[in-house]
Design an enzyme around this catalytic site. Structure first.
Site, mmCIF file in Angstrom:
data_model
loop_
_atom_site.group_PDB
_atom_site.id
_atom_site.type_symbol
_atom_site.label_atom_id
_atom_site.label_comp_id
_atom_site.label_asym_id
_atom_site.label_seq_id
_atom_site.Cartn_x
_atom_site.Cartn_y
_atom_site.Cartn_z
ATOM 1 N N ARG A 75 1.620 -2.742 7.026
ATOM 2 C CA ARG A 75 2.410 -1.770 7.794
ATOM 3 C C ARG A 75 3.415 -2.356 8.775
ATOM 4 O O ARG A 75 4.476 -1.737 8.971
ATOM 5 C CB ARG A 75 1.456 -0.792 8.495
ATOM 6 C CG ARG A 75 0.811 0.165 7.498
ATOM 7 C CD ARG A 75 -0.401 0.842 8.064
ATOM 8 N NE ARG A 75 -1.474 -0.112 8.267
ATOM 9 C CZ ARG A 75 -2.666 0.199 8.764
ATOM 10 N NH1 ARG A 75 -2.930 1.433 9.119
ATOM 11 N NH2 ARG A 75 -3.582 -0.726 8.909
ATOM 12 N N HIS B 209 -16.964 -6.213 -8.152
ATOM 13 C CA HIS B 209 -18.393 -6.295 -7.779
ATOM 14 C C HIS B 209 -19.215 -5.632 -8.880
ATOM 15 O O HIS B 209 -19.293 -4.410 -8.959
ATOM 16 C CB HIS B 209 -18.607 -5.564 -6.446
ATOM 17 C CG HIS B 209 -19.960 -5.794 -5.861
ATOM 18 N ND1 HIS B 209 -20.360 -5.239 -4.670
ATOM 19 C CD2 HIS B 209 -21.016 -6.511 -6.287
ATOM 20 C CE1 HIS B 209 -21.598 -5.612 -4.389
ATOM 21 N NE2 HIS B 209 -22.022 -6.388 -5.371
ATOM 22 N N ASP B 210 -19.826 -6.456 -9.746
ATOM 23 C CA ASP B 210 -20.630 -5.917 -10.849
ATOM 24 C C ASP B 210 -21.476 -7.068 -11.373
ATOM 25 O O ASP B 210 -21.508 -8.147 -10.756
ATOM 26 C CB ASP B 210 -19.697 -5.327 -11.932
ATOM 27 C CG ASP B 210 -20.351 -4.172 -12.685
ATOM 28 O OD1 ASP B 210 -21.517 -4.333 -13.114
ATOM 29 O OD2 ASP B 210 -19.705 -3.118 -12.843
ATOM 30 N N ASP C 73 -5.860 -7.600 -5.324
ATOM 31 C CA ASP C 73 -6.988 -7.412 -4.397
ATOM 32 C C ASP C 73 -7.889 -6.309 -4.950
ATOM 33 O O ASP C 73 -7.904 -5.191 -4.446
ATOM 34 C CB ASP C 73 -6.435 -7.051 -3.013
ATOM 35 C CG ASP C 73 -7.517 -7.004 -1.954
ATOM 36 O OD1 ASP C 73 -8.617 -7.522 -2.196
ATOM 37 O OD2 ASP C 73 -7.247 -6.444 -0.875
ATOM 38 N N LEU C 74 -8.640 -6.647 -6.008
ATOM 39 C CA LEU C 74 -9.453 -5.639 -6.712
ATOM 40 C C LEU C 74 -10.892 -5.595 -6.208
ATOM 41 O O LEU C 74 -11.635 -4.690 -6.555
ATOM 42 C CB LEU C 74 -9.443 -5.924 -8.221
ATOM 43 C CG LEU C 74 -8.055 -5.908 -8.864
ATOM 44 C CD1 LEU C 74 -8.160 -6.178 -10.362
ATOM 45 C CD2 LEU C 74 -7.352 -4.579 -8.616
ATOM 46 N N LYS C 75 -11.303 -6.594 -5.433
ATOM 47 C CA LYS C 75 -12.666 -6.655 -4.859
ATOM 48 C C LYS C 75 -13.706 -6.331 -5.932
ATOM 49 O O LYS C 75 -14.531 -5.414 -5.788
ATOM 50 C CB LYS C 75 -12.793 -5.712 -3.658
ATOM 51 C CG LYS C 75 -11.830 -6.056 -2.514
ATOM 52 C CD LYS C 75 -12.130 -5.241 -1.270
ATOM 53 C CE LYS C 75 -11.290 -5.642 -0.071
ATOM 54 N NZ LYS C 75 -9.861 -5.316 -0.179
ATOM 55 N N ASP D 211 0.854 -1.193 0.000
ATOM 56 C CA ASP D 211 0.000 0.000 0.000
ATOM 57 C C ASP D 211 0.887 1.240 0.000
ATOM 58 O O ASP D 211 0.861 2.048 0.932
ATOM 59 C CB ASP D 211 -0.935 -0.024 1.228
ATOM 60 C CG ASP D 211 -1.837 -1.248 1.226
ATOM 61 O OD1 ASP D 211 -2.312 -1.628 0.139
ATOM 62 O OD2 ASP D 211 -2.064 -1.834 2.301
ATOM 63 N N LYS E 257 0.732 -8.395 -2.415
ATOM 64 C CA LYS E 257 -0.681 -8.039 -2.566
ATOM 65 C C LYS E 257 -0.772 -6.611 -3.088
ATOM 66 O O LYS E 257 -0.318 -5.671 -2.446
ATOM 67 C CB LYS E 257 -1.445 -8.144 -1.245
ATOM 68 C CG LYS E 257 -2.934 -7.908 -1.441
ATOM 69 C CD LYS E 257 -3.687 -7.852 -0.124
ATOM 70 C CE LYS E 257 -3.734 -6.464 0.443
ATOM 71 N NZ LYS E 257 -4.943 -5.686 0.157
ATOM 72 N N THR F 265 -14.664 -5.178 6.651
ATOM 73 C CA THR F 265 -14.474 -4.973 8.094
ATOM 74 C C THR F 265 -14.774 -3.527 8.492
ATOM 75 O O THR F 265 -14.853 -3.217 9.672
ATOM 76 C CB THR F 265 -13.045 -5.356 8.517
ATOM 77 O OG1 THR F 265 -12.141 -4.838 7.553
ATOM 78 C CG2 THR F 265 -12.876 -6.844 8.617
ATOM 79 N N THR G 200 -19.818 -8.496 -16.690
ATOM 80 C CA THR G 200 -18.759 -7.485 -16.539
ATOM 81 C C THR G 200 -17.609 -8.016 -15.694
ATOM 82 O O THR G 200 -16.433 -7.800 -16.008
ATOM 83 C CB THR G 200 -19.354 -6.205 -15.907
ATOM 84 O OG1 THR G 200 -20.387 -5.743 -16.774
ATOM 85 C CG2 THR G 200 -18.314 -5.127 -15.742
HETATM 86 O O1 C5P Z 1 -1.055 -2.529 7.018
HETATM 87 P P1 C5P Z 1 -1.927 -3.699 7.317
HETATM 88 O O2 C5P Z 1 -1.170 -4.947 7.715
HETATM 89 O O3 C5P Z 1 -3.063 -3.376 8.267
HETATM 90 O O4 C5P Z 1 -2.579 -4.025 5.895
HETATM 91 C C1 C5P Z 1 -3.592 -4.943 5.724
HETATM 92 C C2 C5P Z 1 -3.973 -5.011 4.279
HETATM 93 O O5 C5P Z 1 -5.105 -5.864 4.136
HETATM 94 C C3 C5P Z 1 -4.382 -3.679 3.651
HETATM 95 O O6 C5P Z 1 -4.013 -3.731 2.277
HETATM 96 C C4 C5P Z 1 -5.887 -3.678 3.779
HETATM 97 O O7 C5P Z 1 -6.515 -2.909 2.783
HETATM 98 C C5 C5P Z 1 -6.186 -5.145 3.597
HETATM 99 N N1 C5P Z 1 -7.450 -5.621 4.196
HETATM 100 C C6 C5P Z 1 -7.778 -5.456 5.539
HETATM 101 N N2 C5P Z 1 -8.967 -5.928 6.033
HETATM 102 C C7 C5P Z 1 -9.810 -6.562 5.233
HETATM 103 C C8 C5P Z 1 -9.485 -6.753 3.892
HETATM 104 C C9 C5P Z 1 -8.285 -6.261 3.402
HETATM 105 O O8 C5P Z 1 -7.007 -4.895 6.294
HETATM 106 N N3 C5P Z 1 -10.937 -7.059 5.724
#
Ligand code: C5P
Length: 224
Positions: free
Chosen positions: A205, A63-64, A59-61, A10, A32, A115, A68
């Protein structure tokens, strides 16, 4: 056993993303790349990251409507992702078509309830009952639609794994006991998630923002 840790890249700049992944690549199992990365850098960015030789999780999630989503899956097929996400709430036909379009080497996994949503957010969208029950319902739907697995928290993966023995479970929100949780609330350690049935551990992170990302990735690897 291959390393289950996928680094959540990220990082907005492509050169910084590549530099980070290059540094830690010996201590992770895959990369990812999320919607933000894909919108900013597209196929070119994914190719650049794929040159590092690690499996790519897009990780494009998606939804359509089924047509599509299937067309989108075909369009990213050339990138040879190892894992792609779709939203389970897109429905059975959409998930079936996504899986059929993905090709045999790509795992398609479903996001159940984001979440970021709680029970009251769900009720505003017309969904009664708890987010937990809705997540379990959508996990069942993903299973019966023939998907490979779902994304879930480390606190749920044990229960879902007991119901879906050969499922492929992607678990984010992981922290070492001494780590900062930041905006993640329902964290577990990578080791606990793994022991409870996680197939992929998504970690961002704790590695990317560490003073020494290599040492952080090694420390996580050593706990598994
Ligand atoms: O930095 P961190 O370890 O919290 O990153 C978690 C990654 O997982 C991020 O890319 C976040 O968008 C993704 N993610 C999440 N919770 C979800 C789905 C994806 O934290 N339910």
């Amino acid at each position: 056993m291959s390393n289950p840790v996928y680094l959540a890249v990220d990082v907005p700049r492509l050169d910084a993303a590549r530099a980070l992944a290059t540094r830690v690549k010996a201590h992770i199992g895959g990369l990812k790349l999320g919607l933000e990365f894909f919108c900013a850098h597209g196929h070119h960015g994914v190719h650049e990251m794929a040159h590092l030789g690690l499996p790519i999780f897009l990780d494009l999630k998606l939804h359509d409507i089924p047509n599509t989503v299937a067309a989108a899956m075909q369009a990213i097929h050339v990138l040879e992702p190892a894992i792609v996400t779709v939203h389970a709430s897109g429905g059975r036909a959409m998930m079936e078509d996504a899986k059929a379009a993905a090709g045999e080497h790509c795992k398609v996994v479903a996001v159940t309830v984001l979440t970021s949503l709680d029970d009251s957010d769900l009720s505003q969208t017309g969904i009664g009952g708890s987010a937990h029950d809705q997540a379990l319902r959508l996990a069942d739907l993903a299973h019966s639609a023939g998907l490979d697995g779902i994304v879930c928290s480390g606190q749920e993966v044990g229960a879902i794994h007991r119901q879906w023995k050969d499922g492929f479970f992607v678990v984010p929100g992981l922290r070492l006991p001494e780590g900062k949780s930041a905006d993640q609330k329902r964290t577990v350690t990578p080791r606990i998630a793994r022991d409870n049935g996680a197939s992929v551990l998504v970690i961002g992170r704790p590695i990317s923002r560490a003073e020494d990302p290599v040492a952080a990735a090694r420390a996580i690897e050593a706990t598994l």
